[in-house]
Motif scaffolding. Structure first.
Motif, PDB file in Angstrom:
ATOM      1  N   MET A  55      37.141  35.338  40.316  1.00 53.85           N
ATOM      2  CA  MET A  55      36.544  36.659  40.117  1.00 53.85           C
ATOM      3  C   MET A  55      36.450  36.947  38.625  1.00 53.85           C
ATOM      4  N   ALA A  56      35.396  37.672  38.250  1.00 56.09           N
ATOM      5  CA  ALA A  56      35.352  38.188  36.884  1.00 56.09           C
ATOM      6  C   ALA A  56      36.170  39.475  36.869  1.00 56.09           C
ATOM      7  N   MET A  57      36.773  39.784  35.733  1.00 52.20           N
ATOM      8  CA  MET A  57      37.595  40.981  35.681  1.00 52.20           C
ATOM      9  C   MET A  57      37.396  41.743  34.371  1.00 52.20           C
ATOM     10  N   ILE A  58      37.312  43.069  34.515  1.00 51.50           N
ATOM     11  CA  ILE A  58      37.380  43.914  33.324  1.00 51.50           C
ATOM     12  C   ILE A  58      38.724  44.589  33.410  1.00 51.50           C
ATOM     13  N   LEU A  59      39.594  44.288  32.462  1.00 54.40           N
ATOM     14  CA  LEU A  59      40.947  44.815  32.504  1.00 54.40           C
ATOM     15  C   LEU A  59      41.136  45.776  31.333  1.00 54.40           C
ATOM     16  N   ILE A  60      41.460  47.016  31.675  1.00 54.18           N
ATOM     17  CA  ILE A  60      41.707  48.011  30.638  1.00 54.18           C
ATOM     18  C   ILE A  60      43.211  48.186  30.530  1.00 54.18           C
ATOM     19  N   THR A  61      43.752  47.935  29.370  1.00 51.65           N
ATOM     20  CA  THR A  61      45.196  48.063  29.229  1.00 51.65           C
ATOM     21  C   THR A  61      45.571  48.409  27.792  1.00 51.65           C
ATOM     22  N   HIS A  62      46.712  49.075  27.644  1.00 55.69           N
ATOM     23  CA  HIS A  62      47.228  49.356  26.312  1.00 55.69           C
ATOM     24  C   HIS A  62      48.089  48.212  25.805  1.00 55.69           C
TER      25      HIS A  62
END
Ligand SMILES: Nc1ncnc2c1ncn2[C@@H]1O[C@H](COP(=O)(O)OP(=O)(O)OP(=O)(O)O)[C@@H](O)[C@H]1O
Ligand SMILES: [Mg+2]
Length: 338
Positions: free
Chosen positions: A212-219
């Motif tokens: 899967m492609a993933m867009i991961l938003i994280t600090h």
């Protein structure tokens, strides 16, 4: 010119702009951002609170509120135009080919439905599959995300689970239809720091396993360094730097990216007991006309030209890009402070 030898990206975003009417005028929350995500690739979006990361992910999923104005020169998922997609098209994509894990699991799990019903809902909606087969798949995924006695959890309700278990259920739910793209918006902020990195790693591993492609938003820049293929650095509604993880971590160009990287301990670089960098100042107001570089009020490389339009720069042959009036992100005679 697109390279004819390269496959088309799974997701293409050009000039995404989000305006929100607020009391004193219009909040220009996201202003003309561009990025691509290829199949199976993990893009991490980093940036401080309020920079527009959640709005960007909601815009992709077609989940912004009606008052909010979203425009884009181009926004395509596997060739499907998302800018003109109607509700039916978006509903068919969501939960099936693209799914989202939200910042706070309690707001996205429905307290009135059992875990089993919520886990199987998307699969029963989008696929021709029996209830028993859907429940078997739910048990399989709950086991994959590390939940023991998975079958007995199906009859439980969200309030009967701990925060960590709820977050794991959310991850399992997002994976049920094996989406091609998963958008995870700070999927672990509700959790204890000790298990945040563990759950993020689990999510990324499962994503890789299922291509899967993933867009991961994280600090958590430590996690970004470990899992990202590409990194997009967001500041006050703009992507100030994008590139491969290697380019952004090892050759950061934008003064904000450099500042962010000074804020985390770097193995082999940061001395024991050394103070981590901080970026003084606050983000400018984005209500009304916004011009010039939004980082100029906090930038250690600021010059007069930063009030004007800021060019997009492409320092190498790859995808590395940044926005700064300075050719290498440094004013003449400036030096990199690490
Ligand atoms: N519905 C709304 N109405 C008014 N302002 C909004 C709305 N949604 C978001 N905003 C504003 O838009 C800006 C960007 O918000 P967004 O939630 O995308 O930030 P973020 O980068 O996800 O921050 P965080 O890291 O805190 O989650 C913020 O200034 C926020 O206050
Ligand atoms: Mg957010």
């Amino acid at each position: 010119m697109p390279d004819p030898l390269l496959p088309e990206p799974l997701l293409t975003v050009r000039g995404l702009t989000i305006d929100i009417p607020v009391g004193g005028g219009t909040l220009h929350a996201v202003r003309g951002i561009d990025f691509d995500v290829n199949r199976g690739e993990t893009l991490c979006i980093v940036g401080e609170s309020g920079s527009g990361k959640s709005l960007t992910s909601l815009a992709l999923m077609g989940l912004l509120g009606g008052r909010i104005d979203r425009r884009a020169a181009r926004m395509e998922f596997d060739g499907i135009d998302l800018t003109g997609a109607n509700k039916r098209t978006m509903r068919a994509l969501r939960g099936d080919r693209m799914s989202m894990i939200f910042q706070e699991p309690m707001t996205s799990l429905n307290p009135a439905y059992s875990i089993g019903d919520q886990l199987t809902e998307a699969l029963l909606l989008h696929r021709d599959i029996s209830r028993d087969a859907a429940r078997a798949r739910a048990v399989e995924l709950l086991e994959k995300v590390g939940i023991t006695a998975a079958a007995s959890r199906l009859g439980q309700y969200p309030h009967q689970l701990s925060g960590g278990l709820r977050q794991r259920v959310m991850i399992a739910m997002a994976l049920m239809c094996e989406p091609e793209l998963i958008i995870a918006d700070e999927p672990t902020t509700a959790l204890d720091v000790t298990i945040q990195a563990q759950i993020l790693r689990l999510l990324v591993e499962l994503g890789r396993e299922m291509n899967m492609a993933m867009i991961l938003i994280t600090h958590d820049l430590g996690v970004v360094a470990r899992v990202a293929d590409k990194v997009a650095v967001m500041y006050a509604g703009e992507l100030v730097e994008t590139g491969s993880a290697d380019e952004v971590f090892n050759a950061p160009m934008h003064p904000y990216t450099r500042g962010l990287l000074r804020c985390i301990p770097q193995p082999g670089k940061t001395e024991r007991g050394a103070r981590l960098g901080t970026i003084p100042g606050i983000v400018p107001s984005l209500v009304g006309k916004v011009s010039g570089c939004p980082f100029r009020t906090r930038c250690d490389q600021v010059v007069d030209a930063c009030r004007q339009d800021v060019p997009h720069r492409h320092p190498g042959a790859g995808e590395h890009a940044f926005r700064c009036v300075h050719e290498n992100g440094l004013r003449a005679g400036g030096e990199v402070v690490t």
